[in-house]
Design a protein around this motif. Structure first.
Motif, PDB file in Angstrom:
ATOM      1  N   ASP A  78      -4.654   1.038 -10.867  1.00 53.07           N
ATOM      2  CA  ASP A  78      -3.226   0.761 -10.766  1.00 53.07           C
ATOM      3  C   ASP A  78      -2.948   0.460  -9.291  1.00 53.07           C
ATOM      4  O   ASP A  78      -3.131   1.325  -8.430  1.00 53.07           O
ATOM      5  N   CYS A  79      -2.545  -0.750  -8.976  1.00 52.78           N
ATOM      6  CA  CYS A  79      -2.326  -1.152  -7.575  1.00 52.78           C
ATOM      7  C   CYS A  79      -1.317  -0.254  -6.877  1.00 52.78           C
ATOM      8  O   CYS A  79      -1.494   0.100  -5.708  1.00 52.78           O
ATOM      9  N   LEU A  80      -0.262   0.105  -7.573  1.00 50.27           N
ATOM     10  CA  LEU A  80       0.770   0.920  -6.952  1.00 50.27           C
ATOM     11  C   LEU A  80       0.254   2.335  -6.691  1.00 50.27           C
ATOM     12  O   LEU A  80       0.504   2.913  -5.629  1.00 50.27           O
ATOM     13  N   GLY A  81      -0.493   2.878  -7.637  1.00 52.73           N
ATOM     14  CA  GLY A  81      -1.108   4.189  -7.427  1.00 52.73           C
ATOM     15  C   GLY A  81      -2.120   4.142  -6.299  1.00 52.73           C
ATOM     16  O   GLY A  81      -2.203   5.057  -5.473  1.00 52.73           O
ATOM     17  N   TRP A  82      -2.889   3.052  -6.230  1.00 49.16           N
ATOM     18  CA  TRP A  82      -3.889   2.884  -5.174  1.00 49.16           C
ATOM     19  C   TRP A  82      -3.202   2.812  -3.810  1.00 49.16           C
ATOM     20  O   TRP A  82      -3.667   3.409  -2.839  1.00 49.16           O
ATOM     21  N   LEU A  83      -2.065   2.102  -3.737  1.00 49.58           N
ATOM     22  CA  LEU A  83      -1.320   2.027  -2.478  1.00 49.58           C
ATOM     23  C   LEU A  83      -0.777   3.401  -2.075  1.00 49.58           C
ATOM     24  O   LEU A  83      -0.786   3.748  -0.896  1.00 49.58           O
ATOM     25  N   ARG A  84      -0.311   4.186  -3.041  1.00 53.83           N
ATOM     26  CA  ARG A  84       0.158   5.553  -2.734  1.00 53.83           C
ATOM     27  C   ARG A  84      -0.986   6.387  -2.169  1.00 53.83           C
ATOM     28  O   ARG A  84      -0.816   7.126  -1.211  1.00 53.83           O
ATOM     29  N   ASP A 113       1.925   4.913 -13.389  1.00 51.90           N
ATOM     30  CA  ASP A 113       2.904   5.994 -13.331  1.00 51.90           C
ATOM     31  C   ASP A 113       4.277   5.355 -13.225  1.00 51.90           C
ATOM     32  O   ASP A 113       4.608   4.781 -12.199  1.00 51.90           O
ATOM     33  N   GLY A 114       5.088   5.428 -14.268  1.00 49.54           N
ATOM     34  CA  GLY A 114       6.422   4.855 -14.224  1.00 49.54           C
ATOM     35  C   GLY A 114       6.411   3.361 -14.474  1.00 49.54           C
ATOM     36  O   GLY A 114       5.479   2.808 -15.028  1.00 49.54           O
ATOM     37  N   SER A 115       7.460   2.697 -14.044  1.00 47.21           N
ATOM     38  CA  SER A 115       7.585   1.253 -14.240  1.00 47.21           C
ATOM     39  C   SER A 115       7.725   0.563 -12.884  1.00 47.21           C
ATOM     40  O   SER A 115       7.984   1.203 -11.870  1.00 47.21           O
ATOM     41  N   PHE A 116       7.553  -0.741 -12.914  1.00 50.50           N
ATOM     42  CA  PHE A 116       7.696  -1.556 -11.711  1.00 50.50           C
ATOM     43  C   PHE A 116       8.563  -2.748 -12.053  1.00 50.50           C
ATOM     44  O   PHE A 116       8.313  -3.459 -13.019  1.00 50.50           O
ATOM     45  N   ASP A 117       9.594  -2.966 -11.266  1.00 46.79           N
ATOM     46  CA  ASP A 117      10.448  -4.146 -11.367  1.00 46.79           C
ATOM     47  C   ASP A 117      10.435  -4.803  -9.986  1.00 46.79           C
ATOM     48  O   ASP A 117      10.830  -4.182  -9.004  1.00 46.79           O
ATOM     49  N   VAL A 118       9.969  -6.031  -9.905  1.00 48.87           N
ATOM     50  CA  VAL A 118       9.767  -6.672  -8.603  1.00 48.87           C
ATOM     51  C   VAL A 118      11.059  -6.762  -7.798  1.00 48.87           C
ATOM     52  O   VAL A 118      11.045  -6.571  -6.580  1.00 48.87           O
ATOM     53  N   LEU A 119      12.168  -7.031  -8.449  1.00 49.69           N
ATOM     54  CA  LEU A 119      13.432  -7.135  -7.718  1.00 49.69           C
ATOM     55  C   LEU A 119      13.863  -5.779  -7.169  1.00 49.69           C
ATOM     56  O   LEU A 119      14.258  -5.655  -6.015  1.00 49.69           O
ATOM     57  N   ARG A 120      13.733  -4.759  -7.971  1.00 50.28           N
ATOM     58  CA  ARG A 120      14.157  -3.411  -7.584  1.00 50.28           C
ATOM     59  C   ARG A 120      13.198  -2.754  -6.595  1.00 50.28           C
ATOM     60  O   ARG A 120      13.622  -2.074  -5.666  1.00 50.28           O
ATOM     61  N   ASP A 121      11.888  -2.982  -6.759  1.00 52.70           N
ATOM     62  CA  ASP A 121      10.883  -2.161  -6.078  1.00 52.70           C
ATOM     63  C   ASP A 121      10.072  -2.845  -4.980  1.00 52.70           C
ATOM     64  O   ASP A 121       9.307  -2.184  -4.288  1.00 52.70           O
ATOM     65  N   HIS A 122      10.208  -4.155  -4.802  1.00 57.82           N
ATOM     66  CA  HIS A 122       9.287  -4.866  -3.913  1.00 57.82           C
ATOM     67  C   HIS A 122       9.313  -4.365  -2.464  1.00 57.82           C
ATOM     68  O   HIS A 122       8.269  -4.271  -1.822  1.00 57.82           O
ATOM     69  N   ALA A 123      10.459  -4.037  -1.922  1.00 55.69           N
ATOM     70  CA  ALA A 123      10.548  -3.668  -0.500  1.00 55.69           C
ATOM     71  C   ALA A 123       9.729  -2.416  -0.185  1.00 55.69           C
ATOM     72  O   ALA A 123       9.019  -2.369   0.825  1.00 55.69           O
ATOM     73  N   VAL A 124       9.797  -1.420  -1.053  1.00 60.79           N
ATOM     74  CA  VAL A 124       9.035  -0.175  -0.847  1.00 60.79           C
ATOM     75  C   VAL A 124       7.536  -0.452  -0.869  1.00 60.79           C
ATOM     76  O   VAL A 124       6.785   0.044  -0.024  1.00 60.79           O
ATOM     77  N   TRP A 125       7.117  -1.278  -1.823  1.00 60.41           N
ATOM     78  CA  TRP A 125       5.679  -1.536  -1.967  1.00 60.41           C
ATOM     79  C   TRP A 125       5.157  -2.482  -0.891  1.00 60.41           C
ATOM     80  O   TRP A 125       4.010  -2.368  -0.463  1.00 60.41           O
ATOM     81  N   ILE A 126       5.980  -3.402  -0.430  1.00 57.45           N
ATOM     82  CA  ILE A 126       5.579  -4.243   0.700  1.00 57.45           C
ATOM     83  C   ILE A 126       5.349  -3.361   1.924  1.00 57.45           C
ATOM     84  O   ILE A 126       4.355  -3.510   2.638  1.00 57.45           O
ATOM     85  N   GLU A 127       6.252  -2.438   2.173  1.00 58.40           N
ATOM     86  CA  GLU A 127       6.105  -1.515   3.315  1.00 58.40           C
ATOM     87  C   GLU A 127       4.780  -0.754   3.225  1.00 58.40           C
ATOM     88  O   GLU A 127       4.069  -0.616   4.223  1.00 58.40           O
ATOM     89  N   ARG A 128       4.437  -0.280   2.043  1.00 60.18           N
ATOM     90  CA  ARG A 128       3.168   0.447   1.873  1.00 60.18           C
ATOM     91  C   ARG A 128       1.965  -0.472   2.109  1.00 60.18           C
ATOM     92  O   ARG A 128       1.002  -0.079   2.745  1.00 60.18           O
TER      93      ARG A 128
END
Length: 182
Positions: A78-84, A113-128
């Motif tokens: 999971d890319c988002l989990g891997w980034l965390r 873990d959870g959901s991802f919406d690019v419009l809602r969540d992109h800024a947090v994940w870009i920062e990571r």
């Protein structure tokens, strides 16, 4: 091969920046961006995707191109989990010179873990993702969400809209679905 025609100029853009670089490809799908980076003489590539099928496809694309798999890392995660985890230092201190981040518009896969919406969540994940770059590193962010607006702003980074350099002429009529930033 898993090549999206509307993404061909983006692949070329990443390939140009990959000479001598360590490249991270998040949401790697079939690894076509990583293959292009390796052909652009990247030192190494790391391709991460949640799908076993896509990781296997990426491996076959590397093999079909005759590239050495020893310099490539294909990781089912999971890319988002891997980034965390990377944010906590769980993947060592490796830094990347180029990162390609092409998330889905929306995902709530059972492997996440959870959901991802690019419009809602992109800024947090870009920062990571930016935390994994070298000081001179570049992150290329791309998405296909209709009506997308970049919400990431930082005094520490410059954000440049590169859609004109990455959108092929034959896809201009759908320009509102192609968004690409460096």
């Amino acid at each position: 091969t898993g090549l999206f025609l509307d993404n061909r100029f983006v692949r070329a853009y990443v390939q140009k920046r990959s000479q001598g670089a360590r490249v991270l490809n998040l949401f790697g799908y079939t690894g076509s961006v990583s293959v292009g980076a390796a052909l652009g003489v990247a030192v190494s590539t790391t391709t991460i995707d949640l799908s076993n099928t896509d990781i296997d496809w990426a491996k076959r694309n590397f093999e079909a191109t005759g590239l050495d798999l020893d310099a490539q890392t294909l990781l089912r995660a999971d890319c988002l989990g891997w980034l965390r985890e990377a944010e906590k230092g769980l993947h060592g201190d490796l830094k990347y010179d180029v990162s390609y981040f092409d998330p889905p518009t929306f995902s709530n896969s059972k492997g996440m873990d959870g959901s991802f919406d690019v419009l809602r969540d992109h800024a947090v994940w870009i920062e990571r993702a930016l935390q994994l770059l070298t000081d001179e590193g570049q992150l290329i962010f791309r998405c296909n969400r209709r009506g997308f607006a970049m919400g990431f702003e930082s005094e520490s980074y410059s954000v440049k809209n590169i859609v004109k350099q990455t959108l092929a002429l034959d896809f201009e009529r759908r320009a509102n679905t192609h968004h690409c930033f460096e």
